[in-house]
Design a protein around this motif. Structure first.
Motif, mmCIF file in Angstrom:
data_model
loop_
_atom_site.group_PDB
_atom_site.id
_atom_site.type_symbol
_atom_site.label_atom_id
_atom_site.label_comp_id
_atom_site.label_asym_id
_atom_site.label_seq_id
_atom_site.Cartn_x
_atom_site.Cartn_y
_atom_site.Cartn_z
ATOM 1 N N TYR A 119 0.853 -1.192 0.000
ATOM 2 C CA TYR A 119 0.000 0.000 0.000
ATOM 3 C C TYR A 119 0.886 1.238 0.000
ATOM 4 C CZ TYR A 119 1.265 0.389 4.937
ATOM 5 O OH TYR A 119 1.974 0.513 6.102
ATOM 6 N N SER A 120 0.372 2.347 -0.502
ATOM 7 C CA SER A 120 1.087 3.623 -0.467
ATOM 8 C C SER A 120 0.136 4.732 -0.892
ATOM 9 C CB SER A 120 2.303 3.609 -1.405
ATOM 10 O OG SER A 120 1.890 3.478 -2.757
ATOM 11 N N VAL A 121 0.510 5.948 -0.544
ATOM 12 C CA VAL A 121 -0.220 7.149 -0.961
ATOM 13 C C VAL A 121 0.762 8.021 -1.725
ATOM 14 C CG1 VAL A 121 -1.539 9.161 -0.191
ATOM 15 C CG2 VAL A 121 -1.689 7.007 1.089
ATOM 16 N N GLU A 122 0.308 8.620 -2.805
ATOM 17 C CA GLU A 122 1.175 9.482 -3.594
ATOM 18 C C GLU A 122 0.355 10.481 -4.381
ATOM 19 O OE1 GLU A 122 2.095 7.090 -7.614
ATOM 20 O OE2 GLU A 122 2.781 6.077 -5.782
ATOM 21 N N ILE A 123 1.013 11.523 -4.833
ATOM 22 C CA ILE A 123 0.371 12.440 -5.771
ATOM 23 C C ILE A 123 0.260 11.696 -7.092
ATOM 24 C CG2 ILE A 123 0.487 14.699 -6.885
ATOM 25 C CD1 ILE A 123 2.251 15.643 -4.589
ATOM 26 N N GLY A 124 -0.951 11.595 -7.614
ATOM 27 C CA GLY A 124 -1.220 10.648 -8.681
ATOM 28 C C GLY A 124 -0.704 10.996 -10.054
ATOM 29 N N PRO A 125 -1.208 12.026 -10.712
ATOM 30 C CA PRO A 125 -0.762 12.278 -12.078
ATOM 31 C C PRO A 125 0.615 12.924 -12.095
ATOM 32 C CG PRO A 125 -2.288 13.985 -11.384
ATOM 33 C CD PRO A 125 -2.254 12.966 -10.275
ATOM 34 N N THR A 126 1.272 12.840 -13.235
ATOM 35 C CA THR A 126 2.534 13.548 -13.411
ATOM 36 C C THR A 126 2.255 15.046 -13.481
ATOM 37 O OG1 THR A 126 3.550 11.697 -14.569
ATOM 38 C CG2 THR A 126 4.522 13.865 -14.919
ATOM 39 N N GLU A 127 2.937 15.813 -12.632
ATOM 40 C CA GLU A 127 2.765 17.263 -12.603
ATOM 41 C C GLU A 127 4.120 17.946 -12.752
ATOM 42 O OE1 GLU A 127 0.612 18.916 -9.332
ATOM 43 O OE2 GLU A 127 -0.818 17.253 -9.239
ATOM 44 N N ILE A 128 4.149 19.022 -13.524
ATOM 45 C CA ILE A 128 5.333 19.869 -13.612
ATOM 46 C C ILE A 128 5.280 20.842 -12.446
ATOM 47 C CG2 ILE A 128 6.612 21.516 -15.020
ATOM 48 C CD1 ILE A 128 5.079 20.332 -17.453
#
Length: 442
Positions: free
Chosen positions: A199-208
């Motif tokens: 399991y993990s949490v992350e900022i999902g989409p690729t962002e500049i």
């Protein structure tokens, strides 16, 4: 048969009851939310930060042996967002606890003191992320019970954090939060359980996250020429498999274009080019592709708050008319040069003459010889603090050296656009040797 039928009815009644349970308050749409994944608590199990990651079966504390094929978010539309100014909003979800919110409807336990750590605090959020130390500050709140979850409790370490745009893999959550029902882990690497409980949490989409230009300071311009620009970028999250970069003289990706790389399959985070004209303001646009070949929206330089930087040590780029541009240098930088006489430098001799023969460039980028005081200014300096420079700001000067040592003499030349370059030479300073006189033996 009747008992079996009743068991089936009871089972499906239970399923239907749980399935129809709705959040106690409306949750925001997850498709616009950029936090993905699951956290974990040993008592209550997974906490979902986006309904795209917890389909129908994810709402139960047990696993069904068959698939319901329920559209994600159709019956429990929740999600968490981290804004560009690093404030959290929205709702996470747990099967037993229900909604866990980042949206402020009551005063946090510390009275909101956590906001002193926020870059751009907003009163509507109960938590923020500070990129400086990669830490999350503030709280989440269980809506049904009012229990607060502390995201920066020093009694449990490491506290919750996120890798920032300087990290090779940005946007990954780590650490723990504390609550009345035990610690909440944001990544299975915390407890080494990834092999069995991934399991993990992350900022999902690729962002500049950040774009900087022109990344070419005076030292670089003096050594390599001013007609260059290095455009650099970093990601807030995700991966990069390709990029496209457009530079134009118009605020457009289709007109005034001087550079269009097309889609370049590369993970590079900088691009070098020579601006075709001097003293010109340029717009810069960038987009990235990730490992799924999904492309980000175009992002325009210096239009996304304070995260973009003009990396030029001249105020010209800060004084430009349009904040969405960076400006190329007006011309090449001066070329400092000097000679000295006599070639052999002697201690305590005032006749050591140093003469500048520096050059400068006009606005048309034509080299001209500096004339005394009218276009170029000068500054002489010596590494030996005991040496005496008679006229340190003149095109020529004399220098008296007080000791025999290797000494560096430096001349800085500055033109009327305040472009400055320096040149240095190490001199071997010696004592005056005694005059040799041959005496005939008696």
């Amino acid at each position: 048969m009747v008992k079996s039928f009743l068991k089936i009815i009871i089972l499906f009644s239970l399923v239907a009851t749980v399935f129809l349970l709705q959040p106690v308050k409306p949750a925001q749409a997850s498709t616009a939310d950029n936090i993905r994944g699951l956290a974990y608590n040993s008592l209550y199990g997974y906490i979902s930060f986006n309904c795209l990651d917890d389909d129908f079966s994810g709402r139960f504390p047990f696993t069904f042996p068959f698939t319901f094929n329920i559209i994600a978010c159709a019956n429990n539309n929740h999600g968490v967002n981290l804004s560009a100014d690093n404030n959290f909003s929205g709702d996470a979800w747990n099967t037993f606890l229900g909604l866990i919110t980042f949206t402020s409807t009551s005063t946090p336990p510390d009275g909101g003191a956590f906001r002193a750590n926020c870059e751009n605090s907003v009163a509507t959020s109960t938590a923020c992320y500070r990129e400086l130390d990669r830490k999350i500050y503030g709280y989440m709140r269980v809506v049904s019970t009012g229990d607060w979850i502390n995201l920066n409790d020093s009694s449990i370490t490491p506290t919750a954090g996120i890798t920032n745009y300087n990290d090779p893999a940005p946007g990954i959550f780590s650490g723990y939060a504390s609550s009345s029902f035990g610690a909440i882990s944001f990544n299975c690497t915390n407890d080494g359980s990834c092999a069995t409980n991934n399991y993990s949490v992350e900022i999902g989409p690729t962002e500049i996250r950040q774009m900087t230009a022109p990344n070419w300071d005076s030292v670089s311009a003096c050594a390599n020429g001013a007609a260059h620009a290095f455009l650099k970028w970093s990601r807030r999250s995700g991966t990069q498999t390709a990029y496209q970069l457009i530079v134009s003289t118009a605020n457009s990706t289709s007109s005034g274009v001087v550079v269009d790389t097309g889609k370049v399959s590369n993970s590079a985070t900088q691009y070098s080019f020579t601006p075709p004209t001097t003293d010109t303001a340029y717009y810069w646009f960038l987009r990235l592709w990730d490992i799924t070949d999904t492309v980000t929206p175009w992002r325009q330089f210096n239009t996304s708050g304070t995260k973009d930087w003009i990396t030029d040590n001249y105020n010209r780029n800060l004084q430009r008319g349009n904040s969405a541009t960076f400006t190329s240098y007006k011309h090449e930088f001066p070329l400092p040069q000097f000679t000295w006489n006599p070639i052999e430098i002697v201690v305590a001799t005032t006749s050591n003459s140093f003469i500048s023969n520096s050059s400068y460039y006009t606005d048309a980028n034509v080299m001209q010889t500096c004339s005394s005081g009218s276009v170029c200014s000068y500054l002489w300096s010596v590494s030996d603090a005991g040496a005496v420079v008679s006229n340190p700001t003149s095109p020529s000067t004399s220098i008296m050296f007080t000791r025999a040592t290797n000494t560096v003499v430096t001349l800085s030349s500055t033109d009327d656009d305040i472009y400055t370059c320096s040149t240095s030479t190490m001199l071997n300073v010696n004592f005056l040797l005694p005059t040799w006189k041959e005496v005939k033996a008696q």
